[in-house]
Write a protein that holds these residues in place. Structure first.
Motif, PDB file in Angstrom:
ATOM      1  N   ARG A 302       0.824  -1.203   0.067  1.00  0.00           N
ATOM      2  CA  ARG A 302      -0.010   0.038  -0.052  1.00  0.00           C
ATOM      3  C   ARG A 302       0.961   1.230   0.039  1.00  0.00           C
ATOM      4  N   ALA A 303       0.874   1.853  -1.104  1.00  0.00           N
ATOM      5  CA  ALA A 303       1.712   3.105  -1.176  1.00  0.00           C
ATOM      6  C   ALA A 303       1.252   4.285  -0.222  1.00  0.00           C
ATOM      7  N   ARG A 304       1.883   4.945   0.618  1.00  0.00           N
ATOM      8  CA  ARG A 304       1.383   5.662   1.377  1.00  0.00           C
ATOM      9  C   ARG A 304       2.463   7.198   1.701  1.00  0.00           C
ATOM     10  N   ALA A 305       2.191   8.307   1.466  1.00  0.00           N
ATOM     11  CA  ALA A 305       3.217   9.370   1.730  1.00  0.00           C
ATOM     12  C   ALA A 305       3.392   9.293   3.313  1.00  0.00           C
ATOM     13  N   ALA A 306       4.519   9.491   3.677  1.00  0.00           N
ATOM     14  CA  ALA A 306       4.991   9.366   5.236  1.00  0.00           C
ATOM     15  C   ALA A 306       6.102  10.499   5.238  1.00  0.00           C
ATOM     16  N   THR A 307       6.100  10.805   6.667  1.00  0.00           N
ATOM     17  CA  THR A 307       7.176  11.573   7.038  1.00  0.00           C
ATOM     18  C   THR A 307       7.262  11.595   8.667  1.00  0.00           C
ATOM     19  N   GLY A 308       8.572  11.797   9.291  1.00  0.00           N
ATOM     20  CA  GLY A 308       8.716  11.316  10.818  1.00  0.00           C
ATOM     21  C   GLY A 308      10.082  11.720  11.149  1.00  0.00           C
ATOM     22  N   PHE A 309      10.178  11.350  12.521  1.00  0.00           N
ATOM     23  CA  PHE A 309      11.388  11.476  13.148  1.00  0.00           C
ATOM     24  C   PHE A 309      11.484  10.746  14.324  1.00  0.00           C
ATOM     25  N   SER A 310      12.919  10.207  14.777  1.00  0.00           N
ATOM     26  CA  SER A 310      12.829   9.600  16.234  1.00  0.00           C
ATOM     27  C   SER A 310      14.419  10.183  16.582  1.00  0.00           C
ATOM     28  N   LEU A 311      14.310   9.724  17.958  1.00  0.00           N
ATOM     29  CA  LEU A 311      15.634  10.098  18.589  1.00  0.00           C
ATOM     30  C   LEU A 311      15.873   9.001  19.657  1.00  0.00           C
ATOM     31  N   ASP A 312      16.888   8.945  20.235  1.00  0.00           N
ATOM     32  CA  ASP A 312      17.318   8.127  21.488  1.00  0.00           C
ATOM     33  C   ASP A 312      17.081   8.727  22.600  1.00  0.00           C
ATOM     34  N   LEU A 313      16.002   8.375  23.702  1.00  0.00           N
ATOM     35  CA  LEU A 313      15.777   8.800  24.907  1.00  0.00           C
ATOM     36  C   LEU A 313      16.977   8.924  25.794  1.00  0.00           C
TER      37      LEU A 313
END
Length: 384
Positions: A302-313
């Protein structure tokens, strides 16, 4: 070998640091919720092909693998959670509208990413699915900067890039395309001499662009330089336009230093558009990374536009000041009438009450027992 030793780059988190990590986790998840992000909790392990479909080789090398005794299939212990969140969005939620998801949990790495890095980062992040416009990228950047503010990081540098630039350069030259992995490593290291050697048989336009990319970093006026130096390809102009537009859309009240690094191509095989990294004082590597990855969900059908971020607590809390000891009340152990009721009443009010167990002293890292419960004039009372 003593049986209390832990593997290299694996460590226990002791009371004061654990509390600091947990309090920051709660604060960040609460902040994500204010923006409308819904919390999900994917499993620590799943079938390997689900964890690694479409990702770069380096993530495969960082993933612990084991055989499932129930099915005989190979399982993987997650080294990153983004692919799992994309699977949840694509198959379990399967919404047609915009979806905002957040997460927090441990990931495991076969090898540390840095000299002193842990092999068990505590990853937290946020993702938007279903909107391909820069509005989603802007919201993610605002949320990242809000997370830095919640964490007490006063001075943040936001480094922007766009993977479409390198892809456009390589697409025009089959020889360059065949050397994509080598070029990626050289660009990441800003190794101009190595780039010249690998690119000596490429088309002149390709060679000049590759050699120029490592120098295209600094303040936002780098984008104007890039328009003059890089090939006049439509894809490159679109990528530069997107970066320009995103910078112009940043709210004026956001206190952040914005820079550009067009050779910062970590996640080239993973991302599809604007990428970013956040840097703070006291840490040489990026404290958070993210960007657009519109094609990841295709591997789940399923093609799906996406953006995000992550970090190490764990990494982020290591930059924060030592948590202050919490004020607490010391109480005697006993079955005297009214003592238990008094302790319960204080705890219901949010007070920390610690009872002395018979014959023992309390050694505490987190609490400062500045008050005590005593029996005076027929009542249990709290005194300094």
């Amino acid at each position: 070998m003593p049986n209390w030793l832990l593997p290299e780059n694996i460590a226990d988190v002791l009371p004061s640091e654990a509390r600091k990590i947990e309090e920051l986790r709660r604060c960040l998840l609460d902040r994500f919720r204010l923006y409308g992000y819904e919390l999900v909790m994917p499993p620590l392990l799943e079938y390997l092909e689900s964890l690694l479909c479409g990702v770069a080789e380096d993530l495969d090398l960082r993933t612990f693998k084991l055989v499932d005794q129930l099915s005989g299939r190979t399982l993987g212990l997650r080294a990153d959670m983004t692919m799992q969140i994309a699977r949840i969005d694509a198959h379990l939620l399967n919404r047609s509208s915009v979806t905002r998801l957040c997460y927090a949990g441990s990931v495991l790495h076969t090898r540390p990413l840095g000299l002193h890095a842990t092999r068990e980062p505590l990853q937290i992040g946020a993702e938007i699915y279903g909107h391909a416009g820069l509005e989603a990228d802007l919201e993610i950047l605002e949320l990242l900067l809000a997370s830095m503010s919640v964490s007490g990081m006063k001075k943040v540098r936001l480094d922007l890039c766009h993977v479409g630039i390198l892809r456009a350069v390589l697409a025009q030259d089959p020889a360059a395309k065949q050397n994509e992995l080598a070029l990626y490593s050289l660009l990441e290291a800003k190794d101009v001499a190595g780039l010249k050697e690998v690119a000596k048989n490429f088309q002149p336009q390709t060679r000049e662009a590759l050699v120029a990319l490592p120098s295209l970093y600094g303040a936002v006026d780098v984008l104007a330089q890039a328009r003059q130096i890089l090939p006049k390809l439509d894809e490159i102009q679109i990528a530069l336009d997107e970066l320009d537009c995103l910078i112009s859309m940043m709210p004026a009240e956001v206190d952040v230093e914005i820079t550009v690094d067009l050779a910062d191509l970590r996640g080239l095989h993973y991302h599809s558009g604007v990428t970013f990294a956040a840097y703070v004082d006291g840490l040489s590597n990026a404290v958070a990374r993210g960007g657009r990855y519109d094609h990841v969900a295709e591997f789940f059908g399923r093609a799906r536009a996406a953006t995000g971020f992550s970090l190490d607590l764990r990494e982020l809390t290591g930059l924060m000041p030592t948590a202050k000891r919490r004020s607490a009340i010391m109480a005697p152990w006993g079955m005297e009438e009214g003592l238990h009721e008094k302790i319960s009443e204080l705890r219901a009010q949010g007070e920390i009450v610690i009872q002395h167990l018979p014959g023992h002293e309390n050694e505490l890292d987190e609490f400062d027992c500045d008050r005590q419960i005593i029996f005076e004039q027929g009542n249990w009372i709290v005194k300094q």
